[in-house]
Design an enzyme around this catalytic site. Structure first.
Site, PDB file in Angstrom:
ATOM      1  CG  ASP A  98      -2.827   0.241   1.086  1.00 35.59           C
ATOM      2  OD1 ASP A  98      -2.343   1.609   0.443  1.00 35.59           O
ATOM      3  OD2 ASP A  98      -3.429   0.147   1.239  1.00 35.59           O
ATOM      4  CG  ASP A 201      -5.150   5.477   0.975  1.00 34.62           C
ATOM      5  OD1 ASP A 201      -5.762   4.506   1.361  1.00 34.62           O
ATOM      6  OD2 ASP A 201      -4.995   6.646   1.630  1.00 34.62           O
ATOM      7  CD  GLU A 253      -9.179   3.778  -1.798  1.00 35.63           C
ATOM      8  OE1 GLU A 253     -10.195   3.683  -1.013  1.00 35.63           O
ATOM      9  OE2 GLU A 253      -8.506   4.832  -0.934  1.00 35.63           O
ATOM     10  CG  HIS A 314      -8.854  -1.697   4.921  1.00 34.79           C
ATOM     11  ND1 HIS A 314      -8.423  -2.057   3.511  1.00 34.79           N
ATOM     12  CD2 HIS A 314      -8.087  -0.667   5.098  1.00 34.79           C
ATOM     13  CE1 HIS A 314      -8.132  -0.957   3.135  1.00 34.79           C
ATOM     14  NE2 HIS A 314      -8.129   0.341   3.767  1.00 34.79           N
ATOM     15  CG  ASP A 315     -11.421   1.295   4.081  1.00 33.87           C
ATOM     16  OD1 ASP A 315     -10.671   0.773   4.595  1.00 33.87           O
ATOM     17  OD2 ASP A 315     -11.072   1.910   3.344  1.00 33.87           O
TER      18      ASP A 315
HETATM   19  C1  NOJ Z   1      -9.242   4.327   1.746  1.00 37.73           C
HETATM   20  C2  NOJ Z   1      -8.306   3.546   3.143  1.00 37.73           C
HETATM   21  O1  NOJ Z   1      -9.125   2.169   2.312  1.00 37.73           O
HETATM   22  C3  NOJ Z   1      -8.704   4.284   4.178  1.00 37.73           C
HETATM   23  O2  NOJ Z   1      -8.648   2.475   5.621  1.00 37.73           O
HETATM   24  C4  NOJ Z   1      -7.900   4.898   5.095  1.00 37.73           C
HETATM   25  O3  NOJ Z   1      -8.496   5.092   5.934  1.00 37.73           O
HETATM   26  C5  NOJ Z   1      -8.115   6.573   4.017  1.00 37.73           C
HETATM   27  N1  NOJ Z   1      -7.908   5.501   2.507  1.00 37.73           N
HETATM   28  C6  NOJ Z   1      -7.514   7.194   4.766  1.00 37.73           C
HETATM   29  O4  NOJ Z   1      -6.026   6.825   4.132  1.00 37.73           O
END
Ligand code: NOJ
Length: 502
Positions: A98, A201, A253, A314-315
């Site tokens: 990442d 990210d 992302e 993970h989100d």
């Molecule tokens: C996206 C990530 O997947 C998430 O876990 C993170 O909190 C935010 N970006 C900020 O970096």
């Protein structure tokens, strides 16, 4: 020409804190991952993506980076990372990491310098603004997760800095060429060590211009920032990647929810190799919903842009909790692994883990995402392979859902994933073939996967009753147990099947 290995690979996302704990401190680590490479090879994935492992104060569990070129001690050392890379490569598993380009930690030396004075060398590496003439915040932007304004006043220098996430995550100012140069150096640091790629990210956010206009109504601008200048940065990133022999890749992302917008981030094959399309992560279990997800990807990405499929990370909520029962979760595995594109499988989905129940006193995430980050239960007995008290509680039924129990149980979710991954690996039509939606009865979505020499149909029943589809053929796999190898056309409730028709 470098191989486009990322197009036929299955990526497995590891959230390192929650994956495997070798030193028994309750937080997963790199040695834990090394110890479980045997499992990943047995499961049959081709590449891993590690959520952040860099030095971090952990305000956002690693998405607040204090040093892009070192490993946080909670995970191990640079030597451990090199050992992991080497061990994974020996098993034929590629390693991607990442990279968090939009913001650093407020403890990063760059930000410590930037906030030291208005004339600091790195002041302009971040986004500073004065209050308005009426003494208000510079604009009406709010930070993520309803945590308040996206601006924090730095008392000693009297200006506000921008943070689209927590105040501990100040946004970098990519409009300053020194920032781009420094961030490309961080990529080179890891590429020189042999990593195979990156997950970037919130990559769309690095394109924000200097204007920072008010939103029509106060709120977070995260899903709106989609500006032309991001593409210049992406081309510079791609040139950096392309200068390495290992054919490294980057998946972005992109926090835009329209696949048509995601398409632009591939550029003319000179930007990202892959971009996440997140709509399937919050689509309900309905034929109409998933038909539209597949259709819009065909329509918007066409045949020139290779799609990414993702149903959880993970989100997001775990599929088992979102879809409501095991049968649907098994069928969803077929959607993930038999759609045209690169699948990203989040660790624990292959076990069918639900979200954990996290009591208020154990909540640690400012974004409310603890449930999907519960530790992986490796063994059935107490502790499940972890130290005395892992950083988050286990899911309910961790013993039955553990890797150990499921490896020993024929027909388990894990067994099914493994079978499906093996089928995909052996099937040119599933890995690289074309895809076309077929007419199908109400409640069913069916699509054809075709490559020279192999003609398959994937059919998924999204209803709770059997449905006759009119298709017949050889069943290669079914999400239901005990099905007949000859498919007579009737799908059971919530069944997904792959049929050889030609
Ligand atoms: C996206 C990530 O997947 C998430 O876990 C993170 O909190 C935010 N970006 C900020 O970096």
């Amino acid at each position: 020409m470098a191989t486009r290995w990322w197009e036929s690979a299955v990526f497995y996302q590891i959230y390192p804190r929650s994956f495997a704990d070798a030193d028994g401190d309750g937080v997963g680590d790199l040695q834990g991952i090394i110890d479980r490479l045997e499992y990943l090879a047995w499961l049959g994935v081709d590449a891993i993506w590690l959520s952040p492992i860099f030095t971090s104060p952990m305000a956002d569990f690693g998405y607040d980076v204090a040093d892009y070129c070192d490993i946080d001690p909670v995970f191990g050392s640079l030597a451990d990372f090199e050992a992991l890379l080497d061990a994974a490569h020996r098993r034929g598993i590629r390693v991607t990491i990442d990279w968090v380009p939009n913001h650093t930690s407020d403890q990063h030396p760059w930000f410590i310098d930037a906030r030291s004075s208005r004339n600091a060398a790195k002041r302009d590496w971040y986004v500073w603004r004065d209050a308005t003439s009426e003494g208000n915040l510079p604009n009406n932007w709010e930070a993520a997760w309803n945590t308040g304004p996206a601006w924090t006043l730095d008392d000693s220098t009297g200006q506000y800095y921008l943070h689209l996430f927590l105040p501990e995550q100040p946004d970098l100012n990519w409009a300053n060429p020194e920032v781009e140069a420094a961030m490309l150096d961080t990529l080179r640091f890891w590429l020189d060590r042999g990593v195979d790629g990156f997950r970037a990210d919130v990559i769309n956010l690095i394109g924000k211009g200097p204007e920072l206009p008010n939103l029509a109504a106060a709120g977070s601008p995260i899903v709106d920032i989609d500006e032309p200048r991001v593409h210049e940065h992406l081309r510079a990133i791609r040139r950096t990647l392309d200068s390495y022999p290992q054919a490294p890749m980057m998946v972005g992302e992109i926090v835009l929810y329209d696949p048509g917008q995601v398409r632009a981030y591939y550029g003319n094959d000179d930007e990202l190799q892959l971009g996440f399309n997140f709509r399937p992560t919050d689509t309900h279990w309905t034929a109409a919903g998933f038909r539209e997800r597949i259709d819009e990807v065909h329509r918007e990405l066409g045949t020139d842009h290779w799609p990414v499929w993702v149903l959880g990370n993970h989100d997001r909520r775990r599929q088992r909790s979102r879809f409501g029962n095991e049968a649907r979760t098994r069928a969803a595995a077929v959607v993930l692994l038999a759609s045209r594109g690169t699948p990203y499988l989040y660790a624990g989905e292959e076990l069918g883990l639900p979200d954990a129940e996290v009591p208020p006193h154990r909540v640690v995430d400012p974004g409310g995402r603890d449930g999907c980050r519960a530790p992986i239960p490796w063994i059935s007995t107490a502790g499940h392979g972890w130290g005395p008290e892992p950083w988050l509680p286990f899911v309910d039924d961790a013993a039955e859902l553990s890797v150990e129990t499921q490896r020993e149980t024929s027909g388990s979710m894990l067994d099914f994933y493994r079978e499906l991954l093996a089928l995909r690996r052996a099937s040119p039509a599933l890995r690289r073939g074309s895809s076309r939606l077929l007419d199908s009865p109400e409640g069913v979505v069916a699509w054809r996967r075709y490559s020279e020499g192999q003609d398959l149909v994937v059919a998924v029943n999204f209803t709770e009753s059997p449905v006759a589809t009119g298709l017949v053929g050889n069943r290669l796999i079914s999400s239901c147990q005990g099905t007949d190898p000859h498919f007579d056309g009737t799908l059971s409730a919530d069944e997904a099947t792959i049929v050889q028709t030609g």
